[in-house]
Design a protein around this motif. Structure first.
Motif, short mmCIF file in Angstrom:
data_model
loop_
_atom_site.label_atom_id
_atom_site.label_comp_id
_atom_site.label_asym_id
_atom_site.label_seq_id
_atom_site.Cartn_x
_atom_site.Cartn_y
_atom_site.Cartn_z
N ALA A 18 0.85 -1.20 0.00
CA ALA A 18 0.00 0.00 0.00
C ALA A 18 0.88 1.24 0.00
O ALA A 18 1.93 1.27 0.65
CB ALA A 18 -0.91 0.01 1.23
N PRO A 19 0.48 2.28 -0.73
CA PRO A 19 1.28 3.51 -0.77
C PRO A 19 1.20 4.28 0.54
O PRO A 19 0.11 4.43 1.11
CB PRO A 19 0.65 4.31 -1.92
N LEU A 20 2.35 4.76 0.99
CA LEU A 20 2.40 5.58 2.20
C LEU A 20 3.62 6.47 2.15
O LEU A 20 4.75 5.98 2.10
CB LEU A 20 2.46 4.70 3.46
N ASP A 21 3.38 7.78 2.16
CA ASP A 21 4.45 8.76 2.25
C ASP A 21 4.28 9.48 3.58
O ASP A 21 3.35 10.29 3.74
CB ASP A 21 4.38 9.74 1.08
N LEU A 22 5.14 9.20 4.53
CA LEU A 22 4.98 9.72 5.89
C LEU A 22 5.17 11.24 5.98
O LEU A 22 4.72 11.85 6.94
CB LEU A 22 5.95 9.01 6.84
N GLN A 25 0.87 14.31 4.91
CA GLN A 25 -0.21 13.97 5.83
C GLN A 25 -1.47 13.48 5.09
O GLN A 25 -2.22 12.66 5.63
CB GLN A 25 -0.56 15.18 6.70
N ALA A 26 -1.68 13.93 3.87
CA ALA A 26 -2.82 13.43 3.09
C ALA A 26 -2.63 11.95 2.77
O ALA A 26 -3.59 11.17 2.80
CB ALA A 26 -2.98 14.23 1.81
N SER A 27 -1.39 11.55 2.48
CA SER A 27 -1.09 10.15 2.21
C SER A 27 -1.33 9.29 3.45
O SER A 27 -1.89 8.20 3.36
CB SER A 27 0.37 10.01 1.75
N VAL A 28 -0.92 9.80 4.60
CA VAL A 28 -1.12 9.06 5.86
C VAL A 28 -2.62 8.91 6.13
O VAL A 28 -3.09 7.82 6.49
CB VAL A 28 -0.43 9.78 7.04
N ALA A 29 -3.36 9.99 5.95
CA ALA A 29 -4.80 9.94 6.20
C ALA A 29 -5.50 8.95 5.26
O ALA A 29 -6.42 8.23 5.67
CB ALA A 29 -5.40 11.34 6.04
N ALA A 30 -5.05 8.92 4.00
CA ALA A 30 -5.64 7.99 3.04
C ALA A 30 -5.35 6.54 3.43
O ALA A 30 -6.21 5.66 3.31
CB ALA A 30 -5.12 8.27 1.64
N PHE A 31 -4.14 6.29 3.91
CA PHE A 31 -3.78 4.94 4.32
C PHE A 31 -4.64 4.47 5.50
O PHE A 31 -5.19 3.37 5.48
CB PHE A 31 -2.29 4.87 4.69
N ALA A 47 -7.51 5.60 6.49
CA ALA A 47 -8.93 5.50 6.11
C ALA A 47 -9.22 4.21 5.36
O ALA A 47 -10.32 3.66 5.45
CB ALA A 47 -9.32 6.71 5.26
N ALA A 48 -8.22 3.73 4.61
CA ALA A 48 -8.42 2.53 3.80
C ALA A 48 -8.27 1.24 4.60
O ALA A 48 -8.71 0.18 4.14
CB ALA A 48 -7.43 2.53 2.64
N TRP A 49 -7.67 1.33 5.79
CA TRP A 49 -7.45 0.11 6.57
C TRP A 49 -8.77 -0.39 7.14
O TRP A 49 -9.56 0.39 7.67
CB TRP A 49 -6.46 0.36 7.71
N ASP A 50 -8.98 -1.70 7.06
CA ASP A 50 -10.23 -2.27 7.56
C ASP A 50 -9.91 -3.50 8.42
O ASP A 50 -9.11 -4.34 8.04
CB ASP A 50 -11.12 -2.68 6.38
N GLY A 65 -4.19 7.17 13.96
CA GLY A 65 -5.25 6.86 13.01
C GLY A 65 -5.64 5.40 13.00
O GLY A 65 -6.78 5.04 12.73
N LEU A 66 -4.66 4.55 13.31
CA LEU A 66 -4.90 3.10 13.36
C LEU A 66 -5.27 2.60 14.76
O LEU A 66 -5.45 1.39 14.95
CB LEU A 66 -3.66 2.35 12.86
#
Length: 318
Positions: free
Chosen positions: A84-88, A91-97, A99-102, A143-144
């Motif tokens: 999964a894409p993550l650019d620390l 912050q938008a990338s972190v938030a998207a990651f 939000a997508a975790w289930d 977030g997690l």
């Protein structure tokens, strides 16, 4: 340091990730490793996958992550790997990651990082090492939190560095807006912040069954050292001794993330596969500095970090 029995193990600086995880069964457990496409991140993910975990490689370079996942599957036989894409630093990338975790998350290894960079800044104006090594992982982990709380005995490992002893967090000028930028001091500050995060997160989340610890992997030649000069590298060798292999460098984080030897233990700093002793200037290299375990500084950093993340969120939604 607070008084408690120091955790020691049969393992040491020479132990590998495969050795410390031998006999551990992670079948049915889910893990995330940030920065898992290079260096010790690869070997951390490989060890977790080898023990049966479902592993998500959270990486900036998805193509490199896919190649790593294929290699790990080939060596472990475990096909339960995701990329999964993550650019620390984004912050938008972190938030998207997040939000997508289930679903539940049992193991989070905050392994990614940058080291001794030039004076770079994020769009928020944050100093890049602090923004990446601490704030990115802070936003990711908080977030997690629901996913970690939903798991059974979740563990978080935050990768720090022996370099943390050089500087604590300068709350008056975290982002080097008034003091001259120093890449070594900025790196040390960011890695002290990582330990302070572990202290406060563990205090806040222990009731949720989540343990959070910091770990120093030891000296390893990897992409992390790409901004260091030859003189800096030579000095590191002189101070630290021989470099570890990536498999040895991953051992401490893997042990803290999975071993029954540290079950229920949190808010501590580990190196060479055991809890570190107190750092004393002038003594042999190693140990954890008092400023990194200060509960008041840890609580203050949490508040400051929340304010920074909230400010970033507000600016994105404006």
């Amino acid at each position: 340091m607070t008084e408690h029995a120091r955790i020691t193990t049969p393992f040491d600086a020479r132990s590998t990730a495969a050795e410390v995880i031998a006999g551990v069964d992670l079948t049915g457990r889910r893990a995330i490793v940030t920065g898992a496409s290079s260096g010790i991140g690869v070997e951390t993910a490989r060890a977790l996958a080898g023990a049966g975990a479902e592993v998500t490689l959270a990486v900036r370079d998805v193509a490199a992550g896919e190649r790593t996942a294929e290699d790990i599957t080939a060596t472990t036989g475990n096909k339960n790997l995701a990329v999964a894409p993550l650019d620390l630093a984004d912050q938008a990338s972190v938030a998207a990651f997040t939000a997508a975790w289930d679903g539940p998350l049992h193991v989070l290894v905050n392994n990614a990082g940058v080291m001794m960079t030039p004076e770079w800044r994020t769009p928020e104006g944050w100093e890049t090492q602090f923004a990446t090594n601490h704030l990115g992982h802070f936003a990711l982990t908080t977030g997690l939190h629901p996913a970690l709380a939903a798991a059974d005995r979740a563990r978080v490992v935050a990768l720090s560095s022996r370099g943390h002893v050089r500087a604590g967090v300068d709350f008056d000028d975290i982002h080097f807006l008034t003091r001259p930028y120093d890449p070594v001091v900025a790196y040390a500050q960011s890695k002290s912040a990582v330990v302070l995060f572990a202290v406060e997160a563990n205090r806040r989340w222990a009731a949720d069954g989540i343990t959070v610890n910091a770990a120093h992997p030891g000296p390893i030649l990897s992409n992390l050292t790409r901004h260091m000069s030859k003189a800096d590298l030579d000095a590191a060798v002189a101070a630290e001794g021989a470099f570890k292999t990536p498999q040895q460098g991953a051992a401490t984080a893997v042990l803290v993330a999975t071993s029954p030897l540290v079950e229920g233990v949190g808010g501590r700093y580990f190196e060479d596969c055991e809890e570190a002793v107190r750092y004393v200037p002038g003594d042999a290299p190693g140990g954890v500095a008092d400023h990194a375990l200060d509960p008041e500084a840890a609580a203050r950093l949490w508040r400051v970090s929340e304010e920074m993340i909230e400010s970033s969120q507000a600016s994105r939604s404006a």
